[in-house]
Each structure stands twice: as C-alpha cells, then as structure tokens.
Motif scaffolding. Structure first.
Motif, PDB file in Angstrom:
ATOM      1  N   SER A   1      31.137 -26.979  36.298  1.00 21.81           N
ATOM      2  CA  SER A   1      31.643 -25.644  36.000  1.00 21.81           C
ATOM      3  C   SER A   1      32.046 -25.584  34.541  1.00 21.81           C
ATOM      4  N   PHE A   2      31.982 -24.397  33.980  1.00 22.26           N
ATOM      5  CA  PHE A   2      32.140 -24.229  32.523  1.00 22.26           C
ATOM      6  C   PHE A   2      32.938 -22.973  32.276  1.00 22.26           C
ATOM      7  N   TYR A   3      33.990 -23.100  31.485  1.00 30.21           N
ATOM      8  CA  TYR A   3      34.849 -21.951  31.194  1.00 30.21           C
ATOM      9  C   TYR A   3      35.420 -22.129  29.795  1.00 30.21           C
ATOM     10  N   ASN A   4      35.466 -21.046  29.062  1.00 34.00           N
ATOM     11  CA  ASN A   4      36.086 -21.071  27.735  1.00 34.00           C
ATOM     12  C   ASN A   4      35.434 -22.131  26.839  1.00 34.00           C
ATOM     13  N   ASN A   5      34.106 -22.186  26.953  1.00 30.42           N
ATOM     14  CA  ASN A   5      33.296 -23.068  26.116  1.00 30.42           C
ATOM     15  C   ASN A   5      33.527 -24.551  26.338  1.00 30.42           C
ATOM     16  N   GLU A   6      33.997 -24.895  27.518  1.00 32.18           N
ATOM     17  CA  GLU A   6      34.082 -26.310  27.822  1.00 32.18           C
ATOM     18  C   GLU A   6      33.927 -26.535  29.325  1.00 32.18           C
ATOM     19  N   ILE A   7      33.580 -27.765  29.654  1.00 31.60           N
ATOM     20  CA  ILE A   7      33.445 -28.130  31.055  1.00 31.60           C
ATOM     21  C   ILE A   7      34.827 -28.138  31.690  1.00 31.60           C
ATOM     22  N   SER A   8      34.971 -27.438  32.813  1.00 34.40           N
ATOM     23  CA  SER A   8      36.256 -27.425  33.511  1.00 34.40           C
ATOM     24  C   SER A   8      36.277 -28.409  34.677  1.00 34.40           C
ATOM     25  N   GLU A   9      35.122 -28.676  35.247  1.00 28.22           N
ATOM     26  CA  GLU A   9      35.030 -29.651  36.317  1.00 28.22           C
ATOM     27  C   GLU A   9      33.584 -30.127  36.413  1.00 28.22           C
ATOM     28  N   LYS A  10      33.412 -31.399  36.789  1.00 22.50           N
ATOM     29  CA  LYS A  10      32.066 -31.894  37.014  1.00 22.50           C
ATOM     30  C   LYS A  10      32.081 -32.861  38.184  1.00 22.50           C
ATOM     31  N   SER A  11      30.918 -33.001  38.817  1.00 21.40           N
ATOM     32  CA  SER A  11      30.827 -33.886  39.967  1.00 21.40           C
ATOM     33  C   SER A  11      30.342 -35.265  39.523  1.00 21.40           C
ATOM     34  N   GLU A  12      30.319 -36.167  40.492  1.00 24.01           N
ATOM     35  CA  GLU A  12      29.821 -37.531  40.214  1.00 24.01           C
ATOM     36  C   GLU A  12      28.347 -37.500  39.813  1.00 24.01           C
ATOM     37  N   ILE A  13      27.626 -36.500  40.282  1.00 18.53           N
ATOM     38  CA  ILE A  13      26.200 -36.406  39.954  1.00 18.53           C
ATOM     39  C   ILE A  13      26.021 -36.162  38.459  1.00 18.53           C
ATOM     40  N   PHE A  14      26.937 -35.423  37.883  1.00 11.14           N
ATOM     41  CA  PHE A  14      26.829 -34.993  36.479  1.00 11.14           C
ATOM     42  C   PHE A  14      27.224 -36.146  35.573  1.00 11.14           C
ATOM     43  N   ASP A  15      26.283 -37.078  35.388  1.00  7.53           N
ATOM     44  CA  ASP A  15      26.586 -38.247  34.564  1.00  7.53           C
ATOM     45  C   ASP A  15      26.157 -37.985  33.119  1.00  7.53           C
ATOM     46  N   ASP A  16      26.093 -39.055  32.346  1.00  6.89           N
ATOM     47  CA  ASP A  16      25.811 -38.916  30.913  1.00  6.89           C
ATOM     48  C   ASP A  16      24.417 -38.371  30.611  1.00  6.89           C
ATOM     49  N   GLN A  17      23.552 -38.351  31.604  1.00  7.47           N
ATOM     50  CA  GLN A  17      22.212 -37.799  31.399  1.00  7.47           C
ATOM     51  C   GLN A  17      22.221 -36.271  31.378  1.00  7.47           C
ATOM     52  N   PHE A  18      23.305 -35.677  31.868  1.00  6.33           N
ATOM     53  CA  PHE A  18      23.399 -34.233  31.963  1.00  6.33           C
ATOM     54  C   PHE A  18      24.321 -33.688  30.870  1.00  6.33           C
ATOM     55  N   SER A  19      23.998 -32.508  30.398  1.00  5.22           N
ATOM     56  CA  SER A  19      24.914 -31.806  29.505  1.00  5.22           C
ATOM     57  C   SER A  19      24.702 -30.306  29.681  1.00  5.22           C
ATOM     58  N   VAL A  20      25.728 -29.547  29.357  1.00 11.74           N
ATOM     59  CA  VAL A  20      25.632 -28.094  29.413  1.00 11.74           C
ATOM     60  C   VAL A  20      26.090 -27.516  28.088  1.00 11.74           C
ATOM     61  N   GLU A  21      25.579 -26.319  27.830  1.00 12.88           N
ATOM     62  CA  GLU A  21      25.884 -25.683  26.563  1.00 12.88           C
ATOM     63  C   GLU A  21      25.793 -24.185  26.734  1.00 12.88           C
ATOM     64  N   ARG A  22      26.602 -23.483  25.950  1.00  7.62           N
ATOM     65  CA  ARG A  22      26.484 -22.036  25.885  1.00  7.62           C
ATOM     66  C   ARG A  22      26.282 -21.730  24.398  1.00  7.62           C
ATOM     67  N   PRO A  23      25.055 -21.870  23.935  1.00 10.60           N
ATOM     68  CA  PRO A  23      24.809 -21.911  22.489  1.00 10.60           C
ATOM     69  C   PRO A  23      25.058 -20.602  21.754  1.00 10.60           C
ATOM     70  N   ASP A  24      24.871 -19.469  22.433  1.00 11.61           N
ATOM     71  CA  ASP A  24      24.880 -18.227  21.674  1.00 11.61           C
ATOM     72  C   ASP A  24      25.656 -17.117  22.356  1.00 11.61           C
ATOM     73  N   GLY A  25      26.512 -17.427  23.295  1.00  9.38           N
ATOM     74  CA  GLY A  25      27.310 -16.401  23.941  1.00  9.38           C
ATOM     75  C   GLY A  25      26.610 -15.672  25.058  1.00  9.38           C
ATOM     76  N   SER A  26      25.303 -15.917  25.246  1.00  9.84           N
ATOM     77  CA  SER A  26      24.638 -15.284  26.373  1.00  9.84           C
ATOM     78  C   SER A  26      23.933 -16.314  27.255  1.00  9.84           C
ATOM     79  N   ASN A  27      23.253 -17.279  26.638  1.00  6.07           N
ATOM     80  CA  ASN A  27      22.563 -18.299  27.430  1.00  6.07           C
ATOM     81  C   ASN A  27      23.520 -19.393  27.861  1.00  6.07           C
TER      82      ASN A  27
END
Lengths: 105, 114
Positions: free
Chosen positions: B48-74
């Motif tokens: 989960s992602f809020y206020n431009n940062e990850i708020s919670e992640k599961s065990e599945i979401f390891d170092d191979q995964f990342s999320v981004e909100r690069p431009d305010g819409s995507n």
C-alpha cells in the motif's frame, strides 16, 4: 494468521436466493466488503460495511467475525466469482479465496 | 463512473527481465495498492502507498519489487528480475480514504514469465 474463509463454489437455480457465507480471523478487522469478479474485468464492489446492508439485489448480513452475501432472484448472468474481504479503518483488505456461483436455468 | 486503468492487460517476459506494470488511479484518490493473484490461488496483498511512500508491504514484496508514483497520476509496480513464480494477475486499486469505503480496482495485468 489473518485469513478470510468462504466456500469455493455455490450452485443455485435461477430465481432463487444465493447465500455465500464468509468468516475471518483478521486482527482488528470489522468491515466486510463483497466484490463481484468477471474474468478479464475489474472486481466490482457490491456492498460493504460493519452493519447489515442492501444494494439492489445484494444483501449483506453482518456479525463481528462473519458475513453472508445474499443474491436475490439470481440470474444466469450472475454466474461469476464473488470475493469476501475484511479490513479495518486505514488498513489493507484481506481477501477470501473467492466463491464461484453457478446458476442453473 | 471513474475507473482505475491498468496497462498492459497482458505482458509476457523472459525470466530475469525487469517489468513495469502501470496503473492510473482515480484522480482524487489518495491511497494506492497492488495485489496479485496466482492462477487458482487467493488474491494476495503486496503493498500500500500513501503520501508518496509505502505504508505497508507484505512478505511477498521483497527487494525485487518497488513502487513509484512518478508524476502524480501514474502508479507503477516494478519487478527487477522476474522469476517464473511471479506469473500472476496483478491488480491495482485506489481509494479516497484508508479503505473504509472499499477499493476501486483496475481490470488487472496478466504477467506471464517464461
């Protein structure tokens, strides 16, 4: 472990009431959410809350750790997968494994 | 009715390659999520992602995964080096609150790693 339980399949005849039962062991969760999912489409929220609720042909019963979705006057077009999910304010949703509803004409 | 849009609908990639899954949440929503569903299994929470940062992640979401909100819409999910077991349907969701009103989901991206 946080888990949500629901039957894998429910079968019914057209025009009947379908009931899908769900219960959970999710810490602090008190809201239920029921989603309808047709493959290839976005899961769609049908009904939700922390009390009994109705939206059109969809009724939701509520107990602290369990809920049922009732689909009134079920039609062949209602054949799909229905997901129960639980959550608490500000928290992620935890989903059940989905219930496939089969409708016989 | 506002929609969450995910692209592509289907992506095939070779093991070890990087993939980026894209999502355009509903414009006034503040909370964003990625879930995945391996064929025949449950829908599983990833992040989960809020206020431009990850708020919670599961065990599945390891170092191979990342999320981004690069431009305010995507809102993107990147898998750095895909494995066969990453093959799944990936769902993006958004909500205006912290989940009290339920999520609006996209129709998913089916990722196939070969």
């Amino acid at each position: 472990k946080d888990q949500v339980f629901q039957p894998s399949t429910v079968a019914s005849s057209e025009g009947a009431v379908v009931e899908i039962f769900c219960n959970h062991s999710v810490s602090n969760a008190y809201n239920f959410f029921w989603y309808l999912h047709f493959p290839g489409c976005a899961p769609r929220l049908l009904v939700k809350g922390s009390k009994p609720s109705q939206q059109g042909r969809y009724n939701m019963t509520y107990e602290r750790f369990s809920s049922s979705l009732l689909i009134l006057q079920v039609r062949e077009a209602d054949a799909a997968v229905y997901y129960c999910a639980c959550g608490a304010a500000g928290n992620k949703l935890t989903f059940g494994g989905g219930t496939r509803v089969l409708v016989k004409p | 009715e506002p929609e969450v849009t995910q692209t592509p609908s289907h992506q095939v990639t070779q093991m070890g390659q990087e993939v980026i899954l894209r999502c355009v949440p509903i414009s006034n929503h503040l909370y964003f999520y990625w879930y995945r569903q391996i064929l025949g299994q449950k829908v599983e929470f990833l992040v989960s992602f809020y206020n431009n940062e990850i708020s919670e992640k599961s065990e599945i979401f390891d170092d191979q995964f990342s999320v981004e909100r690069p431009d305010g819409s995507n809102f993107t999910l990147k898998i750095r080096s895909t494995k066969l077991e990453d093959s799944a349907m990936y769902f993006c969701a958004s909500t205006s609150t912290g989940g009290d009103y339920g999520y609006t989901f996209g129709s998913g991206t089916r990722l196939t790693v070969v």
